[in-house]
Structure formats: C-alpha cells, structure tokens
Design a protein around this motif. Structure first.
Motif, PDB file in Angstrom:
ATOM      1  N   MET A 112       0.832  -1.207   0.000  1.00  0.00           N
ATOM      2  CA  MET A 112       0.000   0.000   0.000  1.00  0.00           C
ATOM      3  C   MET A 112       0.867   1.258   0.000  1.00  0.00           C
ATOM      4  N   VAL A 113       1.873   1.284   0.866  1.00  0.00           N
ATOM      5  CA  VAL A 113       2.750   2.454   0.940  1.00  0.00           C
ATOM      6  C   VAL A 113       3.514   2.631  -0.371  1.00  0.00           C
ATOM      7  N   ALA A 114       3.980   1.533  -0.940  1.00  0.00           N
ATOM      8  CA  ALA A 114       4.715   1.604  -2.206  1.00  0.00           C
ATOM      9  C   ALA A 114       3.843   2.164  -3.329  1.00  0.00           C
ATOM     10  N   ALA A 115       2.541   1.910  -3.276  1.00  0.00           N
ATOM     11  CA  ALA A 115       1.625   2.397  -4.312  1.00  0.00           C
ATOM     12  C   ALA A 115       1.177   3.839  -4.058  1.00  0.00           C
ATOM     13  N   SER A 116       1.505   4.366  -2.899  1.00  0.00           N
ATOM     14  CA  SER A 116       1.058   5.708  -2.537  1.00  0.00           C
ATOM     15  C   SER A 116       1.791   6.778  -3.341  1.00  0.00           C
ATOM     16  N   PRO A 117       1.285   8.012  -3.287  1.00  0.00           N
ATOM     17  CA  PRO A 117       1.895   9.106  -4.053  1.00  0.00           C
ATOM     18  C   PRO A 117       3.174   9.620  -3.388  1.00  0.00           C
ATOM     19  N   SER A 118       4.196   8.803  -3.375  1.00  0.00           N
ATOM     20  CA  SER A 118       5.471   9.181  -2.770  1.00  0.00           C
ATOM     21  C   SER A 118       6.584   8.385  -3.422  1.00  0.00           C
ATOM     22  N   ASP A 119       7.781   8.670  -3.002  1.00  0.00           N
ATOM     23  CA  ASP A 119       8.935   7.941  -3.500  1.00  0.00           C
ATOM     24  C   ASP A 119       9.295   6.767  -2.592  1.00  0.00           C
ATOM     25  N   THR A 120       8.561   6.573  -1.537  1.00  0.00           N
ATOM     26  CA  THR A 120       8.859   5.508  -0.596  1.00  0.00           C
ATOM     27  C   THR A 120       8.281   4.187  -1.075  1.00  0.00           C
ATOM     28  N   ASP A 121       8.876   3.100  -0.618  1.00  0.00           N
ATOM     29  CA  ASP A 121       8.380   1.783  -1.033  1.00  0.00           C
ATOM     30  C   ASP A 121       8.164   0.836   0.137  1.00  0.00           C
TER      31      ASP A 121
END
Length: 107
Positions: A53-62
C-alpha cells in the motif's frame, strides 16, 4: 467507517478478557506492520500488505518504514481512494482497534 465489531461490546460479553498489562508492555515498540497486518490490509484496502500500500502511494517511498515521507494531504486522498476509510485518521483508528482485538483474542 467503523469496524463491524464494537470492541467494548465484545469485551463486555467476555469474562476472560485479560488486563492491558498482560497483553502489552507500555515500553514495547509496536511495529507498524503489526498494527496494519496483512489480514487488516486485505480486508479494508486494495492491497495485500501495508508495504504494498505504501509503495503504491503518491510518494517515492516503497515501505512502511518510510511512511513519514508521504505528504499528509496526499496520503489522506490516497487512503480515501484505495481503502474503506475517508482519511488517514479513520484508517489508523480502525487498524488500532483491529490490533487491540487481536491482542485480546476478541476475534
């Protein structure tokens, strides 16, 4: 959205609910992926794990470890679009309730 299970109602129906100190040490650090476990994420989101979920979020984090890198407003919008919840606060409160119920063996 609230969880289908009202923790207080379930807890009052049980005679064997342990004290909080028996299931959680106040000094214990709780990994975010324990609170947002795969069962919770699969049930309430479009994803199989919180890291996904975090990896798919609008950010550069995975990964969940880097969650603080996701801008707050973007995260709220992402949560509203991809989960059963209106915003981050609802998501976090539901995940917390899920974690507590799991620790108290209420499920």
């Amino acid at each position: 959205m609230a969880l289908e299970t009202d923790l207080e109602a379930v807890a009052t129906q049980r005679e064997d609910v342990p004290d909080a100190g028996d299931v959680y040490d106040a000094d214990e650090e709780i990994p975010i992926t324990d609170v947002f476990d795969d069962a919770f994420v699969r049930e309430h989101t479009e994803f199989d794990s919180f890291d996904e979920m975090v990896a798919a979020s609008p950010s550069d984090t995975d990964s969940a470890a880097d969650l603080e890198m996701v801008p707050h407003g973007e995260w709220d919008e992402f949560v509203a679009e991809t989960t059963d919840f209106a915003d981050e606060e609802e998501l976090v409160m539901a995940a917390r309730d899920h974690w507590v119920a799991k620790r108290l063996d209420l499920y």
